[in-house]
Design a protein around this motif. Structure first.
Motif, PDB file in Angstrom:
ATOM      1  N   ALA A  26      -5.606   4.789  20.875  1.00 27.56           N
ATOM      2  CA  ALA A  26      -4.814   3.583  21.159  1.00 27.56           C
ATOM      3  C   ALA A  26      -5.436   2.362  20.497  1.00 27.56           C
ATOM      4  N   MET A  27      -6.775   2.283  20.506  1.00 29.84           N
ATOM      5  CA  MET A  27      -7.459   1.140  19.893  1.00 29.84           C
ATOM      6  C   MET A  27      -7.364   1.191  18.372  1.00 29.84           C
ATOM      7  N   ALA A  28      -7.260   2.411  17.820  1.00 34.99           N
ATOM      8  CA  ALA A  28      -7.248   2.571  16.367  1.00 34.99           C
ATOM      9  C   ALA A  28      -5.915   2.168  15.741  1.00 34.99           C
ATOM     10  N   LEU A  29      -4.846   2.210  16.524  1.00 29.69           N
ATOM     11  CA  LEU A  29      -3.525   1.887  15.978  1.00 29.69           C
ATOM     12  C   LEU A  29      -3.322   0.382  15.997  1.00 29.69           C
ATOM     13  N   ASN A  30      -3.966  -0.267  15.032  1.00 41.62           N
ATOM     14  CA  ASN A  30      -3.983  -1.731  15.024  1.00 41.62           C
ATOM     15  C   ASN A  30      -2.601  -2.346  14.856  1.00 41.62           C
ATOM     16  N   SER A  31      -1.668  -1.573  14.258  1.00 39.72           N
ATOM     17  CA  SER A  31      -0.347  -2.141  13.984  1.00 39.72           C
ATOM     18  C   SER A  31       0.530  -2.188  15.231  1.00 39.72           C
ATOM     19  N   ILE A  32       0.073  -1.546  16.307  1.00 38.73           N
ATOM     20  CA  ILE A  32       0.867  -1.517  17.540  1.00 38.73           C
ATOM     21  C   ILE A  32       0.069  -2.172  18.656  1.00 38.73           C
ATOM     22  N   ASP A  33       0.655  -3.156  19.276  1.00 40.77           N
ATOM     23  CA  ASP A  33       0.027  -3.806  20.421  1.00 40.77           C
ATOM     24  C   ASP A  33       0.048  -2.844  21.607  1.00 40.77           C
ATOM     25  N   GLY A  34      -1.055  -2.764  22.328  1.00 39.34           N
ATOM     26  CA  GLY A  34      -1.154  -1.826  23.452  1.00 39.34           C
ATOM     27  C   GLY A  34      -0.105  -2.041  24.523  1.00 39.34           C
ATOM     28  N   ALA A  83      12.177   7.613   2.020  1.00 38.68           N
ATOM     29  CA  ALA A  83      12.804   6.536   1.245  1.00 38.68           C
ATOM     30  C   ALA A  83      14.126   7.001   0.646  1.00 38.68           C
ATOM     31  N   ARG A  84      14.147   8.243   0.112  1.00 37.75           N
ATOM     32  CA  ARG A  84      15.380   8.754  -0.495  1.00 37.75           C
ATOM     33  C   ARG A  84      16.437   9.027   0.569  1.00 37.75           C
ATOM     34  N   LEU A  85      15.993   9.481   1.731  1.00 37.00           N
ATOM     35  CA  LEU A  85      16.927   9.747   2.826  1.00 37.00           C
ATOM     36  C   LEU A  85      17.589   8.451   3.317  1.00 37.00           C
ATOM     37  N   LEU A  86      16.789   7.395   3.417  1.00 32.56           N
ATOM     38  CA  LEU A  86      17.276   6.147   4.008  1.00 32.56           C
ATOM     39  C   LEU A  86      17.730   5.130   2.971  1.00 32.56           C
ATOM     40  N   GLY A  87      17.402   5.369   1.703  1.00 33.71           N
ATOM     41  CA  GLY A  87      17.811   4.442   0.650  1.00 33.71           C
ATOM     42  C   GLY A  87      17.101   3.108   0.708  1.00 33.71           C
ATOM     43  N   THR A  88      15.823   3.129   1.083  1.00 38.65           N
ATOM     44  CA  THR A  88      15.048   1.889   1.139  1.00 38.65           C
ATOM     45  C   THR A  88      13.606   2.175   0.761  1.00 38.65           C
ATOM     46  N   PHE A  89      12.827   1.127   0.486  1.00 37.55           N
ATOM     47  CA  PHE A  89      11.446   1.295   0.053  1.00 37.55           C
ATOM     48  C   PHE A  89      10.529   1.461   1.259  1.00 37.55           C
ATOM     49  N   VAL A  90       9.623   2.448   1.191  1.00 36.91           N
ATOM     50  CA  VAL A  90       8.690   2.706   2.282  1.00 36.91           C
ATOM     51  C   VAL A  90       7.309   2.174   1.901  1.00 36.91           C
ATOM     52  N   VAL A  91       6.751   1.330   2.759  1.00 35.54           N
ATOM     53  CA  VAL A  91       5.419   0.762   2.538  1.00 35.54           C
ATOM     54  C   VAL A  91       4.413   1.577   3.339  1.00 35.54           C
ATOM     55  N   LEU A  92       3.383   2.105   2.650  1.00 37.22           N
ATOM     56  CA  LEU A  92       2.377   2.943   3.302  1.00 37.22           C
ATOM     57  C   LEU A  92       1.037   2.229   3.336  1.00 37.22           C
ATOM     58  N   SER A  93       0.290   2.425   4.427  1.00 37.87           N
ATOM     59  CA  SER A  93      -1.087   1.943   4.458  1.00 37.87           C
ATOM     60  C   SER A  93      -2.000   2.993   3.822  1.00 37.87           C
ATOM     61  N   THR A 136      -6.615  11.497  11.172  1.00 38.46           N
ATOM     62  CA  THR A 136      -6.155  10.738  10.009  1.00 38.46           C
ATOM     63  C   THR A 136      -4.922   9.960  10.424  1.00 38.46           C
ATOM     64  N   GLU A 137      -4.960   8.654  10.187  1.00 40.64           N
ATOM     65  CA  GLU A 137      -3.856   7.786  10.626  1.00 40.64           C
ATOM     66  C   GLU A 137      -3.319   7.008   9.439  1.00 40.64           C
ATOM     67  N   ILE A 138      -2.002   6.911   9.373  1.00 35.69           N
ATOM     68  CA  ILE A 138      -1.365   6.108   8.334  1.00 35.69           C
ATOM     69  C   ILE A 138      -0.153   5.409   8.937  1.00 35.69           C
ATOM     70  N   ASN A 139       0.066   4.193   8.475  1.00 41.20           N
ATOM     71  CA  ASN A 139       1.186   3.406   8.984  1.00 41.20           C
ATOM     72  C   ASN A 139       2.310   3.374   7.951  1.00 41.20           C
ATOM     73  N   TYR A 140       3.542   3.594   8.419  1.00 37.53           N
ATOM     74  CA  TYR A 140       4.737   3.504   7.585  1.00 37.53           C
ATOM     75  C   TYR A 140       5.567   2.316   8.030  1.00 37.53           C
ATOM     76  N   GLN A 141       6.024   1.510   7.062  1.00 35.06           N
ATOM     77  CA  GLN A 141       6.992   0.459   7.370  1.00 35.06           C
ATOM     78  C   GLN A 141       8.097   0.509   6.330  1.00 35.06           C
ATOM     79  N   LEU A 142       9.295   0.153   6.740  1.00 35.39           N
ATOM     80  CA  LEU A 142      10.435   0.144   5.826  1.00 35.39           C
ATOM     81  C   LEU A 142      10.697  -1.291   5.388  1.00 35.39           C
ATOM     82  N   GLU A 143      10.639  -1.515   4.085  1.00 36.25           N
ATOM     83  CA  GLU A 143      10.776  -2.868   3.542  1.00 36.25           C
ATOM     84  C   GLU A 143      12.139  -3.464   3.896  1.00 36.25           C
TER      85      GLU A 143
END
Length: 203
Positions: free
Chosen positions: A54-62, A31-41, A167-174
């Motif tokens: 592949a099935m576990a990464l629900n945020s990405i369509d296969g 977030a500090r590098l890019l100057g934006t808010f990072v949303v974490l799951s 361990t899986e976590i999703n990052y999105q930039l607001e």
């Protein structure tokens, strides 16, 4: 899978909290590098075979086009690898955030991928190591593939282990179309030592 079967709910909760802190540190650096808010799951922790990922990464369509990087780590009897999967729609916004003005060809996308990966892997793995009182040594990051289907990316890496604690976590930039999944894969042979570390923290 003997060690993995000894993973209790308390262990899972403890590891989730450790990962949450480490991933938060990584998100803060990004977030500090890019100057934006990072949303974490919330970190999702599961015993998986490579084919399960592949099935576990629900945020990405296969069927989506993705790019991925992995990096091995080892220390104190614990070994594993970190993987990051970027949805390819992320690159144009990543280039804007990184103030990358050159033509966005495959080489430039690879640079963006590696720069972002270095920030996330470095902060996250360091954060985990510090909390369980270890130091990790790192292998060089490797690009698993660019502009491939998720299942193809995972298949590039599926001959290294049969089952592992993932361990899986999703990052999105607001406000931006940047979406990535970070996975930390711990091999079965590492679990005995990890469980002892968790027991020490728990009890």
């Amino acid at each position: 899978m003997s060690s993995i079967l000894n993973l209790t709910e308390d262990h899972r909760d403890c590891l989730q909290e450790i990962t949450n802190v480490a991933m938060g540190q990584a998100g803060d650096r990004l977030a500090r590098l890019l100057g934006t808010f990072v949303v974490l799951s919330i970190p999702h922790i599961e015993v998986m075979a490579p084919s399960d990922i592949a099935m576990a990464l629900n945020s990405i369509d296969g069927n989506d086009s993705v790019s991925g990087v992995c990096q091995g780590f080892i220390g104190g009897g614990i070994s594993g690898e970190a993987m990051i999967i970027f949805n390819d729609t992320s690159f144009s916004d990543l280039a804007k955030l990184m103030k990358y003005d050159d033509e966005l060809d495959e080489h430039a996308e690879r640079e963006l991928l590696m720069d972002t990966t270095n920030v996330l892997f470095g902060a996250c793995l360091k954060g985990i190591a510090e909390q369980i009182d270890l130091e990790f040594s790192y292998g060089p990051p490797m690009v698993l593939g660019q502009h491939m289907h998720l299942t193809e990316i995972i298949q590039q890496n599926n001959n290294r282990w049969d089952h592992a604690l993932v361990t899986e976590i999703n990052y999105q930039l607001e406000g931006y179309n940047v979406n990535c999944d970070l996975l930390i894969v711990l091999t079965d042979s590492s679990l005995d030592i990890l469980l002892k570390k968790l027991d020490y923290l728990l009890y």
